[in-house]
Design an enzyme around this catalytic site. Structure first.
Site, PDB file in Angstrom:
ATOM      1  N   GLU A   1      -2.619  -9.185   4.024  1.00 41.92           N
ATOM      2  CA  GLU A   1      -2.882  -9.723   5.362  1.00 41.92           C
ATOM      3  C   GLU A   1      -4.328 -10.180   5.522  1.00 41.92           C
ATOM      4  O   GLU A   1      -4.656 -10.883   6.473  1.00 41.92           O
ATOM      5  CB  GLU A   1      -2.534  -8.685   6.442  1.00 41.92           C
TER       6      GLU A   1
ATOM      7  N   HIS B   1      -3.680  -5.387   0.115  1.00 42.39           N
ATOM      8  CA  HIS B   1      -3.461  -5.822   1.491  1.00 42.39           C
ATOM      9  C   HIS B   1      -3.477  -7.347   1.600  1.00 42.39           C
ATOM     10  O   HIS B   1      -4.536  -7.956   1.770  1.00 42.39           O
ATOM     11  CB  HIS B   1      -4.541  -5.234   2.399  1.00 42.39           C
TER      12      HIS B   1
ATOM     13  N   CYS C   1       0.820  -1.199   0.000  1.00 44.49           N
ATOM     14  CA  CYS C   1       0.000   0.000   0.000  1.00 44.49           C
ATOM     15  C   CYS C   1       0.866   1.265   0.000  1.00 44.49           C
ATOM     16  O   CYS C   1       1.533   1.559  -0.972  1.00 44.49           O
ATOM     17  CB  CYS C   1      -0.988  -0.055   1.159  1.00 44.49           C
TER      18      CYS C   1
END
Length: 368
Positions: free
Chosen positions: A344, A342, A252
């Site tokens: 995660e 992202h 990001c």
């Protein structure tokens, strides 16, 4: 009777009722297309100084718990929903979303026009806005106050959301690597994903120098997500890390800073990408991943092949299939890479979890 107003800087006004805290708030008006994960969205530091509208019609169904936040507080400047859930129905819930917003002092509005708002932003772009509970001033005065709010372009916000003191997330199981993670607005799940893979993660403030980073004696360096305009950030420390050959991974905001370190520029997207359903293609394999996003800026880079940088040839590794936005960069020697989304997966799909494994592989090769 109307109790709350959402006022955009171009003069568009939406009417509804207060939701969460009562008061007034200002920020950049954006929308999130996720049908789930509202708690992770609220606590994502990348949303600092943004008013977030949820496009899913029902919000708050599963309440709020103390396990899922991505940071220690809510970061959104304001919250817009269509229809708040009237009951909370989940065995993990500790309280309602409405109560949580009130506790955190987050001013919100529930209104029937979230679809019209989203279409308006898709046509006009993200813009400044304000939410006002029971305003006493005329609309014209409220519009002018919104226009006086600071824009996101030029906003230097990473240090406002990052940790002020270093801390360590220990490896889960046997330690394999030491990672220096620069917190630009890091989400709690990110160092956890690395810890699951045997990484001892030293989280450093956004103001960390190259000396601070290298003092950890890291096997790899990570730059996190975060809010604001990447053009305001100092990429000197990252350039020193890259010059020294230490493996690097960014996501990001970290992707945008990697691009700037390579000599590329960044620009503000018209309305940005926010949600858990963005299609991204890996140009190396042709594989399409559905990914979680939260960004309003992007890297300007050539999509037609490798380009030269001060650290050797690089290329765009991933693109967004909706608008061809750059979604990933990598040095061709394989020691440094980044993605705009992202991996995660908090909240969001798990298609990109392999990127943490890839980072570990890069560090393992460097150790050999």
């Amino acid at each position: 009777m109307t109790d709350a107003l959402l006022v955009l800087e171009d003069g568009r006004v939406f009417r509804g009722t207060p939701y969460g805290a009562v008061g007034e708030t200002f920020g950049e008006m954006v929308f999130n297309t996720g049908m789930t994960g509202y708690q992770e969205t609220l606590t994502d530091p990348s949303y600092h100084r943004q008013i977030v509208a949820m496009t899913a019609p029902h919000i708050g169904n599963t309440g709020v718990n103390d396990e899922d936040p991505e940071s220690g507080r809510v970061w959104v400047a304001g919250y817009v929903v269509r229809e708040p859930s009237r009951i909370v129905s989940n065995w993990r819930a500790d309280r309602s979303l409405d109560d949580y917003l009130k506790e955190q002092g987050v001013v919100g509005i529930a209104m029937p026009g979230t679809r019209a708002l989203t279409r308006h932003l898709r046509e006009r772009g993200a813009m400044r806005a304000g939410i006002f509970s029971a305003p006493a001033e005329p609309v014209e005065a409220l519009v002018e106050r919104v226009r006086q709010a600071p824009p996101m372009t030029g906003a230097d916000l990473a240090a406002e959301v990052a940790t002020t003191e270093p801390y360590v997330v220990p490896a889960i199981g046997a330690k394999r690597f030491t990672v220096a993670a620069v917190d630009l607005g890091i989400k709690g799940m990110t160092p956890h994903r690395m810890a699951e893979r045997g990484c001892e993660v030293h989280v450093l403030p956004a103001t960390a120098t190259a000396a601070d980073i290298l003092a950890v004696e890291p096997d790899g360096v990570f730059f996190s997500n975060g809010p604001g305009d990447p053009a305001t950030a100092d990429v000197g420390p990252l350039r020193e890390v890259l010059a020294g050959g230490t493996p690097f991974f960014g996501i990001c905001f970290g992707n945008q800073l990697f691009g700037r370190a390579l000599g590329l520029s960044t620009y503000k997207l018209r309305y940005g990408h926010r949600g858990v359903n963005q299609p991204v293609q890996d140009l190396r394999t042709g594989k399409v991943e559905i990914s979680a996003h939260n960004h309003g800026f992007a890297v300007e880079a050539p999509l037609d092949g490798p380009f030269e940088t001060p650290f050797g040839p690089a290329e765009v590794s991933h693109v967004n299939l909706n608008d061809r936005c750059v979604e990933g960069l990598r040095l061709l020697d394989g020691r440094a890479f980044s993605v705009q989304y992202h991996p995660e997966a908090a909240a969001g799909p798990h298609d990109a979890a392999y990127l943490f494994d890839e980072f570990c592989e890069v560090m393992s090769r460097a150790q050999a």
